[in-house]
Scaffold this active site. Structure first.
Site, PDB file in Angstrom:
ATOM      1  N   ASP A  13       0.828  -1.189   0.101  1.00 36.29           N
ATOM      2  CA  ASP A  13       0.209   0.034   0.007  1.00 36.29           C
ATOM      3  C   ASP A  13       0.798   1.293  -0.013  1.00 36.29           C
ATOM      4  O   ASP A  13       0.226   2.360   0.005  1.00 36.29           O
ATOM      5  CB  ASP A  13      -1.109   0.125   1.286  1.00 36.29           C
ATOM      6  CG  ASP A  13      -0.412   0.009   2.583  1.00 36.29           C
ATOM      7  OD1 ASP A  13       0.954  -0.124   2.571  1.00 36.29           O
ATOM      8  OD2 ASP A  13      -1.051   0.029   3.528  1.00 36.29           O
ATOM      9  N   SER A  14       2.150   1.008  -0.026  1.00 36.66           N
ATOM     10  CA  SER A  14       2.953   2.246  -0.077  1.00 36.66           C
ATOM     11  C   SER A  14       2.962   2.916  -1.643  1.00 36.66           C
ATOM     12  O   SER A  14       3.504   3.797  -1.684  1.00 36.66           O
ATOM     13  CB  SER A  14       4.692   1.683   0.124  1.00 36.66           C
ATOM     14  OG  SER A  14       4.793   0.669  -0.813  1.00 36.66           O
ATOM     15  N   GLU A  44      -1.572  -5.578   8.594  1.00 35.93           N
ATOM     16  CA  GLU A  44      -0.700  -5.151   9.520  1.00 35.93           C
ATOM     17  C   GLU A  44      -1.635  -5.276  11.000  1.00 35.93           C
ATOM     18  O   GLU A  44      -2.567  -4.879  11.146  1.00 35.93           O
ATOM     19  CB  GLU A  44      -0.717  -3.417   9.237  1.00 35.93           C
ATOM     20  CG  GLU A  44       0.292  -3.240   8.155  1.00 35.93           C
ATOM     21  CD  GLU A  44       0.370  -1.551   8.005  1.00 35.93           C
ATOM     22  OE1 GLU A  44      -0.127  -0.908   8.615  1.00 35.93           O
ATOM     23  OE2 GLU A  44       0.848  -1.204   6.864  1.00 35.93           O
ATOM     24  N   GLU A  66       8.848  -4.521  10.836  1.00 34.35           N
ATOM     25  CA  GLU A  66       9.215  -3.240  10.358  1.00 34.35           C
ATOM     26  C   GLU A  66       9.795  -2.138  11.312  1.00 34.35           C
ATOM     27  O   GLU A  66       8.972  -2.227  12.529  1.00 34.35           O
ATOM     28  CB  GLU A  66       8.033  -2.384   9.702  1.00 34.35           C
ATOM     29  CG  GLU A  66       8.348  -0.989   9.139  1.00 34.35           C
ATOM     30  CD  GLU A  66       7.700  -0.415   8.125  1.00 34.35           C
ATOM     31  OE1 GLU A  66       6.478  -1.170   7.568  1.00 34.35           O
ATOM     32  OE2 GLU A  66       7.554   0.638   7.645  1.00 34.35           O
TER      33      GLU A  66
HETATM   34  O1  KIV Z   1       3.611  -1.091   1.655  1.00 31.99           O
HETATM   35  C1  KIV Z   1       4.808  -1.524   1.750  1.00 31.99           C
HETATM   36  O2  KIV Z   1       5.560  -1.043   0.998  1.00 31.99           O
HETATM   37  C2  KIV Z   1       5.178  -2.372   2.870  1.00 31.99           C
HETATM   38  C3  KIV Z   1       6.641  -2.434   3.042  1.00 31.99           C
HETATM   39  C4  KIV Z   1       7.034  -1.406   3.715  1.00 31.99           C
HETATM   40  C5  KIV Z   1       6.787  -3.718   4.107  1.00 31.99           C
HETATM   41  O3  KIV Z   1       4.331  -2.640   3.720  1.00 31.99           O
END
Ligand code: KIV
Length: 295
Positions: free
Chosen positions: A63-64, A133, A200
């Site tokens: 979701d980044s 998460e 993380e």
């Molecule tokens: O969304 C993402 O890129 C992540 C990574 C930072 C593990 O959850």
């Protein structure tokens, strides 16, 4: 629920056959002599092709994407349909990597039925598993997903979707009590059936204890060198995203500088009349040109 979702193509089946399955990843503990797992994010077909050709084990459609591609300030704005769109683009590249899709905020928080239907959309878009998460409070949803035959990658420590309750993006489990709770959460998630855990932004020694305490691999980001694998965001490791550079990011390339130089070269050549050349243009025969009757 009734909406159309992007669907996986037949090439997904061929890819799935070549990439690691969730049970194969579950067995990849370093203490059993396996090499560390390498996971990289990707959000579209070109980035998926690069990550696959570079030999990564897993692609995370994170979701980044909200921050590094779509320009949002955090990950909270992205929806399941947005995620499915990106998962499908990654899957169409037919990468030889296990494709994990991030479940966005509020897609697994309301009830079990919604959670399973949202995860199913991501699987139908081409993911082989989903990531969500949170610690013990997610156990019910994790068990429900696994009961629906959807493999789950856990994510604990700094959980960016908890931005407002954590009060910012802060290193987690720096104190003994918080570290003890993190170990308990990791054990509970592994016991519930997560095939691996992302850790993380936690101190290296805490990540080492977590890694030792569970039988499933840990995949670290800002969690030191003792995890069973490592993950970085594509745009960070290639030097495309430079606005925020956390301590744990290593730039393996400077694509931002290279891209600006490339586009500047084009702009300069257009302005100076140096682009396009004869070789870059199409011709027509003099007879056909004369037949236009313009001269
Ligand atoms: O969304 C993402 O890129 C992540 C990574 C930072 C593990 O959850």
């Amino acid at each position: 629920m009734g909406e159309q979702s992007p669907t996986a193509t037949s090439s997904d089946k061929a890819r799935a056959a070549r990439s690691l399955s969730a049970p194969e990843i579950r067995d990849r503990k370093r203490r059993d002599g396996h090499p560390p797992l390498a996971m990289v994010t990707a959000y579209d077909a070109p980035s998926a092709r690069v990550v696959s050709e570079a030999g990564a084990d897993l692609i995370l459609v994170g979701d980044s994407v909200a921050m590094v591609v779509l320009g949002y300030d955090n990950t909270l704005q992205i929806t399941v349909d947005d995620m499915a769109h990106h998962v499908a683009a990654v899957a169409r590249a037919n990468p030889q990597c296990h494709v994990v899709a991030d479940m966005p905020w509020m897609s697994y928080h309301v009830n079990e039925s919604e959670t399973v239907h949202n995860a199913a959309k991501l699987i139908r878009a081409g993911a082989q598993s989903v990531k969500l998460e949170g610690g013990r409070r997610r156990l019910r949803m994790i068990e429900r997903l696994i009961a629906a035959e959807i493999p789950v990658l856990g994510h604990i420590g700094l959980t960016p979707q908890s931005l407002h309750t954590m009060g910012g993006y802060k290193v987690q489990a720096r104190h003994a009590e918080a570290a003890r709770k993190l170990v308990q959460a990791a054990k509970a998630l592994a016991h519930a059936g997560c095939y691996a855990l992302v850790l993380e932004c936690v101190p290296g020694p805490v990540a080492a204890v977590v890694t030792e305490s569970v039988d499933v691999p840990t995949i670290g980001i800002g969690a030191g060198g003792d995890c069973d694998g490592q993950v970085l965001v594509y745009h960070d490791l290639l030097g495309i995203e430079k606005r925020v550079t956390p301590k744990f990011v290593r730039n393996y390339a400077d694509l931002d500088t290279a891209a600006i130089a490339g586009v500047r070269g084009f702009v300069d050549d257009v302005r100076s009349g140096n682009f396009p050349s004869q070789e870059e243009s199409y011709s027509m025969t003099p007879e056909q040109f004369d037949a236009l009757g313009l001269s």
